[in-house]
Design a protein around this motif. Structure first.
Motif, PDB file in Angstrom:
ATOM      1  N   GLY A  75       0.738  -0.892   0.040  1.00 54.93           N
ATOM      2  CA  GLY A  75       0.096  -0.100  -0.200  1.00 54.93           C
ATOM      3  C   GLY A  75       0.997   1.210  -0.083  1.00 54.93           C
ATOM      4  N   LEU A  76       1.872   1.350  -0.233  1.00 50.64           N
ATOM      5  CA  LEU A  76       3.261   2.041  -0.323  1.00 50.64           C
ATOM      6  C   LEU A  76       3.711   2.452  -1.224  1.00 50.64           C
ATOM      7  N   HIS A  77       3.518   1.468  -2.748  1.00 46.80           N
ATOM      8  CA  HIS A  77       3.851   1.650  -3.726  1.00 46.80           C
ATOM      9  C   HIS A  77       4.064   3.302  -4.396  1.00 46.80           C
ATOM     10  N   LEU A 117       5.186   4.564  11.230  1.00 46.34           N
ATOM     11  CA  LEU A 117       6.207   3.476  11.298  1.00 46.34           C
ATOM     12  C   LEU A 117       7.643   2.949  10.976  1.00 46.34           C
ATOM     13  N   TRP A 118       7.276   3.191   9.748  1.00 46.45           N
ATOM     14  CA  TRP A 118       8.873   2.401   8.773  1.00 46.45           C
ATOM     15  C   TRP A 118       9.769   3.397   9.431  1.00 46.45           C
ATOM     16  N   LYS A 119       9.070   5.114   9.769  1.00 49.76           N
ATOM     17  CA  LYS A 119      10.808   5.814   9.973  1.00 49.76           C
ATOM     18  C   LYS A 119      11.396   5.356  11.676  1.00 49.76           C
ATOM     19  N   GLN A 121      10.077   2.258  13.538  1.00 47.93           N
ATOM     20  CA  GLN A 121      10.625   0.646  13.280  1.00 47.93           C
ATOM     21  C   GLN A 121      10.354   0.059  12.380  1.00 47.93           C
ATOM     22  N   PRO A 122      11.143  -0.335  11.446  1.00 54.08           N
ATOM     23  CA  PRO A 122      11.474   0.031  10.584  1.00 54.08           C
ATOM     24  C   PRO A 122      11.168  -2.027   9.886  1.00 54.08           C
ATOM     25  N   ASP A 123      11.637  -2.748  10.911  1.00 54.51           N
ATOM     26  CA  ASP A 123      11.357  -4.098  10.121  1.00 54.51           C
ATOM     27  C   ASP A 123      10.743  -4.462  10.869  1.00 54.51           C
ATOM     28  N   GLN A 124       9.758  -3.723  11.915  1.00 49.77           N
ATOM     29  CA  GLN A 124       8.384  -3.922  12.679  1.00 49.77           C
ATOM     30  C   GLN A 124       6.878  -4.152  10.582  1.00 49.77           C
ATOM     31  N   CYS A 125       7.900  -2.531  10.488  1.00 47.21           N
ATOM     32  CA  CYS A 125       6.717  -2.452   9.481  1.00 47.21           C
ATOM     33  C   CYS A 125       7.081  -3.517   8.577  1.00 47.21           C
ATOM     34  N   CYS A 126       8.339  -3.558   7.835  1.00 49.43           N
ATOM     35  CA  CYS A 126       8.773  -4.137   6.907  1.00 49.43           C
ATOM     36  C   CYS A 126       8.124  -6.130   7.520  1.00 49.43           C
ATOM     37  N   TYR A 127       7.880  -6.452   8.341  1.00 53.54           N
ATOM     38  CA  TYR A 127       7.254  -8.394   9.043  1.00 53.54           C
ATOM     39  C   TYR A 127       5.848  -7.946   8.197  1.00 53.54           C
ATOM     40  N   ILE A 128       5.116  -6.389   8.749  1.00 55.60           N
ATOM     41  CA  ILE A 128       4.054  -6.756   9.198  1.00 55.60           C
ATOM     42  C   ILE A 128       3.491  -6.809   7.435  1.00 55.60           C
ATOM     43  N   ARG A 129       3.849  -6.024   6.720  1.00 54.86           N
ATOM     44  CA  ARG A 129       3.275  -5.570   5.242  1.00 54.86           C
ATOM     45  C   ARG A 129       4.055  -6.453   3.640  1.00 54.86           C
ATOM     46  N   LYS A 130       5.373  -6.851   5.148  1.00 54.27           N
ATOM     47  CA  LYS A 130       5.599  -8.056   3.641  1.00 54.27           C
ATOM     48  C   LYS A 130       6.289  -8.978   3.704  1.00 54.27           C
ATOM     49  N   VAL A 131       6.940 -10.012   4.902  1.00 55.84           N
ATOM     50  CA  VAL A 131       7.236 -10.954   5.623  1.00 55.84           C
ATOM     51  C   VAL A 131       5.954 -12.196   5.800  1.00 55.84           C
ATOM     52  N   GLY A 207      11.602  -0.312  -4.118  1.00 53.96           N
ATOM     53  CA  GLY A 207      10.774  -0.474  -2.802  1.00 53.96           C
ATOM     54  C   GLY A 207       9.474   0.177  -2.704  1.00 53.96           C
ATOM     55  N   CYS A 208       8.750   0.670  -1.381  1.00 54.84           N
ATOM     56  CA  CYS A 208       8.424   1.286  -0.458  1.00 54.84           C
ATOM     57  C   CYS A 208       8.200   3.026  -0.655  1.00 54.84           C
ATOM     58  N   PHE A 209       7.611   4.083  -1.211  1.00 55.22           N
ATOM     59  CA  PHE A 209       8.219   5.156  -0.942  1.00 55.22           C
ATOM     60  C   PHE A 209       8.918   5.243  -0.290  1.00 55.22           C
ATOM     61  N   PRO A 210       8.151   5.445   1.228  1.00 52.91           N
ATOM     62  CA  PRO A 210       8.975   6.127   2.196  1.00 52.91           C
ATOM     63  C   PRO A 210      10.498   5.865   2.712  1.00 52.91           C
ATOM     64  N   CYS A 211      11.392   4.397   2.224  1.00 56.45           N
ATOM     65  CA  CYS A 211      11.848   3.791   2.178  1.00 56.45           C
ATOM     66  C   CYS A 211      12.904   3.579   0.894  1.00 56.45           C
ATOM     67  N   THR A 212      12.398   4.196  -0.127  1.00 51.99           N
ATOM     68  CA  THR A 212      13.717   4.038  -1.642  1.00 51.99           C
ATOM     69  C   THR A 212      13.363   6.076  -1.493  1.00 51.99           C
ATOM     70  N   ARG A 225      18.181   2.192  -0.820  1.00 48.10           N
ATOM     71  CA  ARG A 225      17.149   2.072   0.148  1.00 48.10           C
ATOM     72  C   ARG A 225      17.362   1.414   1.355  1.00 48.10           C
ATOM     73  N   TRP A 226      16.018   2.183   2.505  1.00 50.73           N
ATOM     74  CA  TRP A 226      16.542   2.706   3.437  1.00 50.73           C
ATOM     75  C   TRP A 226      17.540   3.085   3.952  1.00 50.73           C
ATOM     76  N   SER A 227      17.474   4.306   2.696  1.00 49.81           N
ATOM     77  CA  SER A 227      18.900   5.679   3.418  1.00 49.81           C
ATOM     78  C   SER A 227      18.622   5.706   4.580  1.00 49.81           C
TER      79      SER A 227
HETATM   80 FE1  SF4 Z   1       7.842  -0.352   5.601  1.00 50.09          FE
HETATM   81 FE2  SF4 Z   1       7.487  -0.257   3.034  1.00 50.09          FE
HETATM   82 FE3  SF4 Z   1       9.629   0.433   4.582  1.00 50.09          FE
HETATM   83 FE4  SF4 Z   1       9.178  -1.666   4.557  1.00 50.09          FE
HETATM   84  S1  SF4 Z   1       9.542  -1.089   2.759  1.00 50.09           S
HETATM   85  S2  SF4 Z   1       9.531  -0.524   6.572  1.00 50.09           S
HETATM   86  S3  SF4 Z   1       7.509  -1.934   4.129  1.00 50.09           S
HETATM   87  S4  SF4 Z   1       7.220   1.686   4.192  1.00 50.09           S
END
Ligand code: SF4
Length: 241
Positions: A75-77, A117-119, A121-131, A207-212, A225-227
């Motif tokens: 939902g964040l692409h 959450l991505w700012k 606890q990005p691991d938690q966010c990735c777990y919920i939304r990807k893993v 990847g997702c826009f907040p993290c790319t 990525r996650w810069s």
């Molecule tokens: Fe969340 Fe996507 Fe960033 Fe992972 S890459 S932390 S799922 S916004």
């Protein structure tokens, strides 16, 4: 190529370690033929629709016209990514391309964990939304495909064609391990494949826009990525929970 059905429980080693990647697709087409022959409908391609993803979709379409392809839709692409998916669906109408969403909507995630959450606890966010969505997707599948390349990062240097995937208790098949970034783009151009327009704007890995973010001209392909965060992987290709 011959190898019996390799599963998570009986995996010993990649039977194709000695396969010489000297054909036009550096072994990829042969691995795909073997994989779909061995696993049939029990194999899923988790596609990110990056440059490697487009190559793999095109190669898969030559082997298995109704292959099951899943995009983890956080939902964040970027809008460009969704546009690309639509173009790919039009180009390959027989492929079964589906979008898998997380259990929590973005609003529910914000209510439960706070905003952005991505700012924090990005691991938690990735777990919920990807893993977790991939965990759910792979239930019932024996193997999954990934577009990992050895050249992409030090953590991917030891990736084999066939891998025991402890994270998802599955077999992970990576046909593109020997491809260089140049190989990927030569293939896209020679075959006139659609690709994400952001690649032309300095985004090698999307990847997702907040993290790319875009990278410098000679930057590492995953530098954007996650810069600024102590994170280089979303968790799909690491062993920890
Ligand atoms: Fe969340 Fe996507 Fe960033 Fe992972 S890459 S932390 S799922 S916004």
């Amino acid at each position: 190529m011959e190898a019996g059905l390799i599963t998570y429980d009986n995996f010993v080693d990649d039977p194709f370690q000695t396969l010489q990647p000297d054909d036009e697709t550096k072994g990829a087409l042969n691995i795909l033929k073997w994989a779909y022959d061995a696993y049939g409908d029990s194999i899923i391609y988790a596609c990110s629709f990056g440059a490697e993803g487009i190559v793999l979709v095109d190669l898969i379409a030559k082997v298995k016209q109704d292959a099951d392809i899943v995009f983890l839709d956080t939902g964040l692409h970027f809008p460009e990514t969704y546009e690309l998916i639509n173009k790919v669906k039009e180009k390959y109408p027989s492929l079964r391309i589906r979008l898998k969403e997380p259990d929590l909507t973005l609003d529910e995630q914000r209510e439960k964990y706070g905003s952005a959450l991505w700012k924090r606890q990005p691991d938690q966010c990735c777990y919920i939304r990807k893993v977790k969505p991939l965990e759910e997707t792979l239930q019932g599948a024996v193997a999954w495909l990934s577009g990992l390349r050895r050249e992409q990062s030090p953590t991917r240097r030891n990736t084999n064609f066939i891998n025991k995937d402890e994270r998802f208790q599955s077999i992970k098949i990576c046909p593109l391990i020997y491809w260089t970034w140049e190989d990927v783009w030569n293939y896209i151009r020679e075959n006139n494949l659609p690709y994400n327009e952001l690649h032309d704007q300095g985004y090698p890995s999307i990847g997702c826009f907040p993290c790319t973010s875009p990278v410098s001209k000679d930057g590492d392909s995953r530098e954007g990525r996650w810069s600024g965060l102590n994170k280089t992987e979303c968790g799909l290709h690491t062993t920890g929970k």
